[in-house]
Scaffold this motif. Structure first.
Motif, PDB file in Angstrom:
ATOM      1  N   MET A 140       0.822  -1.210   0.000  1.00 45.24           N
ATOM      2  CA  MET A 140       0.000   0.000   0.000  1.00 45.24           C
ATOM      3  C   MET A 140       0.855   1.259   0.000  1.00 45.24           C
ATOM      4  O   MET A 140       0.393   2.334  -0.403  1.00 45.24           O
ATOM      5  CB  MET A 140      -0.928   0.016   1.219  1.00 45.24           C
ATOM      6  CG  MET A 140      -2.004  -1.059   1.204  1.00 45.24           C
ATOM      7  SD  MET A 140      -2.730  -1.334   2.851  1.00 45.24           S
ATOM      8  CE  MET A 140      -3.161   0.337   3.330  1.00 45.24           C
ATOM      9  N   ASP A 141       2.110   1.139   0.463  1.00 48.11           N
ATOM     10  CA  ASP A 141       2.958   2.319   0.627  1.00 48.11           C
ATOM     11  C   ASP A 141       3.189   3.046  -0.700  1.00 48.11           C
ATOM     12  O   ASP A 141       3.302   4.273  -0.740  1.00 48.11           O
ATOM     13  CB  ASP A 141       4.306   1.929   1.232  1.00 48.11           C
ATOM     14  CG  ASP A 141       4.170   1.427   2.662  1.00 48.11           C
ATOM     15  OD1 ASP A 141       3.028   1.364   3.148  1.00 48.11           O
ATOM     16  OD2 ASP A 141       5.187   1.085   3.284  1.00 48.11           O
ATOM     17  N   HIS A 142       3.299   2.280  -1.778  1.00 48.96           N
ATOM     18  CA  HIS A 142       3.572   2.876  -3.086  1.00 48.96           C
ATOM     19  C   HIS A 142       2.455   2.588  -4.082  1.00 48.96           C
ATOM     20  O   HIS A 142       2.678   2.569  -5.293  1.00 48.96           O
ATOM     21  CB  HIS A 142       4.900   2.346  -3.623  1.00 48.96           C
ATOM     22  CG  HIS A 142       6.059   2.587  -2.700  1.00 48.96           C
ATOM     23  ND1 HIS A 142       6.600   3.841  -2.495  1.00 48.96           N
ATOM     24  CD2 HIS A 142       6.742   1.749  -1.883  1.00 48.96           C
ATOM     25  CE1 HIS A 142       7.592   3.759  -1.617  1.00 48.96           C
ATOM     26  NE2 HIS A 142       7.695   2.502  -1.229  1.00 48.96           N
ATOM     27  N   ASN A 143       1.271   2.333  -3.534  1.00 43.15           N
ATOM     28  CA  ASN A 143       0.074   2.131  -4.360  1.00 43.15           C
ATOM     29  C   ASN A 143       0.220   0.969  -5.345  1.00 43.15           C
ATOM     30  O   ASN A 143      -0.282   1.027  -6.481  1.00 43.15           O
ATOM     31  CB  ASN A 143      -0.268   3.417  -5.124  1.00 43.15           C
ATOM     32  CG  ASN A 143      -0.557   4.581  -4.197  1.00 43.15           C
ATOM     33  OD1 ASN A 143      -1.267   4.423  -3.205  1.00 43.15           O
ATOM     34  ND2 ASN A 143       0.002   5.740  -4.511  1.00 43.15           N
ATOM     35  N   TYR A 144       0.903  -0.089  -4.903  1.00 40.87           N
ATOM     36  CA  TYR A 144       1.023  -1.279  -5.738  1.00 40.87           C
ATOM     37  C   TYR A 144      -0.289  -2.067  -5.767  1.00 40.87           C
ATOM     38  O   TYR A 144      -0.542  -2.828  -6.695  1.00 40.87           O
ATOM     39  CB  TYR A 144       2.140  -2.193  -5.220  1.00 40.87           C
ATOM     40  CG  TYR A 144       3.522  -1.758  -5.650  1.00 40.87           C
ATOM     41  CD1 TYR A 144       3.931  -1.892  -6.979  1.00 40.87           C
ATOM     42  CD2 TYR A 144       4.418  -1.230  -4.735  1.00 40.87           C
ATOM     43  CE1 TYR A 144       5.201  -1.497  -7.376  1.00 40.87           C
ATOM     44  CE2 TYR A 144       5.691  -0.835  -5.116  1.00 40.87           C
ATOM     45  CZ  TYR A 144       6.078  -0.966  -6.443  1.00 40.87           C
ATOM     46  OH  TYR A 144       7.331  -0.581  -6.837  1.00 40.87           O
ATOM     47  N   ILE A 145      -1.093  -1.924  -4.721  1.00 42.65           N
ATOM     48  CA  ILE A 145      -2.362  -2.641  -4.661  1.00 42.65           C
ATOM     49  C   ILE A 145      -3.475  -1.677  -4.268  1.00 42.65           C
ATOM     50  O   ILE A 145      -3.232  -0.624  -3.679  1.00 42.65           O
ATOM     51  CB  ILE A 145      -2.325  -3.804  -3.642  1.00 42.65           C
ATOM     52  CG1 ILE A 145      -2.062  -3.268  -2.228  1.00 42.65           C
ATOM     53  CG2 ILE A 145      -1.315  -4.850  -4.034  1.00 42.65           C
ATOM     54  CD1 ILE A 145      -2.273  -4.315  -1.150  1.00 42.65           C
ATOM     55  N   ASP A 146      -4.674  -2.069  -4.587  1.00 40.34           N
ATOM     56  CA  ASP A 146      -5.861  -1.320  -4.173  1.00 40.34           C
ATOM     57  C   ASP A 146      -6.568  -2.107  -3.077  1.00 40.34           C
ATOM     58  O   ASP A 146      -6.756  -3.322  -3.194  1.00 40.34           O
ATOM     59  CB  ASP A 146      -6.816  -1.129  -5.356  1.00 40.34           C
ATOM     60  CG  ASP A 146      -6.226  -0.230  -6.415  1.00 40.34           C
ATOM     61  OD1 ASP A 146      -5.572   0.763  -6.058  1.00 40.34           O
ATOM     62  OD2 ASP A 146      -6.419  -0.532  -7.613  1.00 40.34           O
TER      63      ASP A 146
END
Length: 558
Positions: free
Chosen positions: A79-85
């Motif tokens: 979540m830190d680098h918006n790799y997943i929603d």
């Protein structure tokens, strides 16, 4: 860290995902796998911390297993680098935090892991291999919180009677003294907070030299080290309700130029050492005290944040009374030079006297590793956590020059602080001489005893209703009678502020009588009766013991 994220279709047609070659869910049947994990990992009445979201299968399955609206906290480095929603479920106790937002994780764990809520960590598949350092941080946060919660419970139980007694015997003092609100933002001068760590000794010569150019706040028992070096503070902050704190002050006497700043549960005898009017406040962890003094006596006292030690309150108070720069000295939070405190502090101990099992290593002021204790480590962490964590106030410095590193407070040599921020004499607001006895009035004392006896009568009536009940379930008549007693008791608890005395009992009963999964109606009724009987009986015994302590010749102070 570069992450290669690939989504695939599992053998049963459900989507799965792979990160750097590691599957986060089964490549055969992700949903069935998540259901199995959820059934195995679910623990009733726990805060569930899920480290790793992936595609959300485990979180969704776990929420379906919940029986008692338990909280769930999701932490995922992806979540830190918006790799997943993250698709926030409609579940009302779902919370999430990024793995790099340490302050938020600490705050969330602290708020969600209440006295009656244990913590269970679930590490999703392969997240320990992908993010070992982030997982280590989360485990350390939970470990520290567990130790702190346990310490809070033990402290509340140990001091319940003493704190309640101090509240009662401090009431007349507080009504006669100023509210701390009188000093809010009254200073622009630099404030130095002297704590009792071993490094205080090397700062004393500078403290003497610049004494008239600063406002000096002394943290509790540090006073004896200052007096031994002919240094008198402007304010002494005292919050400890134990007898050892009273002994620090028993042979001391202060003119009106030295003011006491204290909370309601501070040991009542400490107030006797001060000629002038003091300043009272409410610890933020006891907001009901604020309502008590406002509603019953029309005395408005400010809420001040703390963190387990008097130094935490001293820092919050310094921020409250001055807009000027603030320096911490003697805030070692470590066993500097194999000592627990500075020379002259009565509770100073040699590190050799402490068992090895209680010692831990932390990063030091200069980046080296230093030895401290688990208790001091918790105090150190409190400076780095809400509510003491303050990213807006930029003029606070740790000038201890020794001990443990406080990561949230910038460091500055004490000499540089004094040279940079002091250029003229700092005027002190001198209080008034106290013109009343600091002992509680006999009429008020006797009135409170009578009120406590009213509560005892109600508790006894409630116990008798339950004991005389024949069936496993209370009748509608008995339920109505208990309801009336309960309503009256709650009003009296609030009016006479008995929460401190009874809090350990409330917490224990709420923890011991939690419902079971798939509980039958018979089990539910029996649990409810046992809970009520235990609660009433234990509260009766506690209040009765408290009255005995108040009325004993040794303790009664009028």
């Amino acid at each position: 860290m570069t992450l290669a994220i690939e989504k695939e279709i599992s053998k049963v047609g459900t989507e799965t995902v792979k990160v750097n070659g590691f599957y986060l869910h089964s490549k055969y049947n992700p949903l069935r796998e998540a259901e199995q994990i959820a059934k195995q990992e679910y623990k009733p009445h726990h805060l569930h911390i899920v480290f790793g979201y992936g595609l959300g299968y485990i979180v969704d399955a776990l929420i379906k297993e919940f029986h008692f609206n338990e909280p769930i906290l999701l932490i995922d480095p992806l979540m830190d680098h918006n790799y997943i929603d993250v698709f926030n479920p409609t579940y009302n106790r779902f919370y999430s935090a990024k793995a790099n937002d340490i302050a938020k994780i600490i705050d969330m764990v602290d708020k969600l892991s209440t006295y009656s809520t244990n913590v269970h960590i679930i590490t999703s598949i392969n997240y320990d291999k992908l993010f070992p350092l982030e997982l280590k941080n989360v485990l350390e946060i939970v470990k520290n919180n567990h130790y702190k919660q346990g310490s809070n419970i033990a402290t509340a139980k140990h001091f319940a009677v003493a704190w309640q007694k101090n509240l009662l015997l401090n009431t007349n003092n507080i009504l006669s003294d100023f509210t701390l609100g009188k000093l809010e933002k009254e200073y622009t001068a630099p404030v130095v907070i002297a704590a009792g760590g071993p490094s205080l000794t090397k700062q004393l010569s500078l403290l003497k030299e610049y004494r008239n150019k600063i406002i000096l706040i002394c943290a509790g028992s540090t006073i004896n080290a200052l007096i031994a070096n002919n240094i008198m503070p402007d304010y002494i902050v005292s919050v400890d309700g134990g007898e050892p704190n009273a002994r620090h002050f028993e042979s001391l006497s202060f003119k009106k130029e030295v003011s006491l700043i204290y909370g309601p549960t501070n040991h009542y005898k400490v107030r006797d050492s001060f000629e002038g009017k003091g300043y009272a406040f409410i610890p933020s962890v006891k907001p009901k005290y604020k309502d008590y003094f406002e509603n019953r006596f029309s005395k408005k006292l400010p809420l001040i944040h703390g963190g387990g030690s008097v130094a935490h309150y001293a820092l919050s108070i310094a921020k409250y009374i001055t807009t000027g720069p603030i320096a911490l000295i003697g805030q070692d939070l470590a066993l500097t030079n194999d000592q627990s405190h500075a020379t002259g502090v009565k509770c100073n101990k040699s590190a050799k006297d402490l068992p090895t099992s209680k010692k831990v290593l932390v990063e030091g002021y200069y980046g080296e590793m230093v030895t401290t204790t688990q208790t001091l480590k918790i105090m150190m962490n409190s400076f780095n956590e809400p509510p003491l964590l303050d990213t807006e106030r930029k003029n606070v410095w740790n000038c201890t020059e020794g001990g443990a590193k406080i990561h949230s407070i910038d460091q500055l040599p004490f000499g540089e602080f004094l040279e940079k921020f002091t250029n003229e004499e700092a005027p002190k607001i001198v209080g008034e001489v106290l013109d009343q006895s600091t002992h509680i009035e006999e009429e008020f004392f006797n009135t409170e005893i009578n009120n406590y006896n009213k509560i005892l009568k109600l508790l006894k009536e409630g116990s008798q209703v339950i004991n005389n009940s024949i069936g496993l379930k209370l009748t509608s008549y008995e339920v109505n009678k208990i309801g009336k007693i309960e309503k009256e008791l709650n009003n009296l608890y609030k009016k006479y502020s008995l929460e401190t005395l009874l809090e350990p009992i409330f917490d224990r009963c709420s923890h011991e009588y939690l419902p079971k999964v798939n509980e039958t109606s018979v089990e539910s009724n029996l649990r409810a009766k046992n809970y009520a009987l235990d609660l009433y009986t234990s509260c009766y015994q506690q209040i009765e013991y408290f009255i005995e302590q108040l009325m004993s010749k040794e303790n009664k102070t009028i």
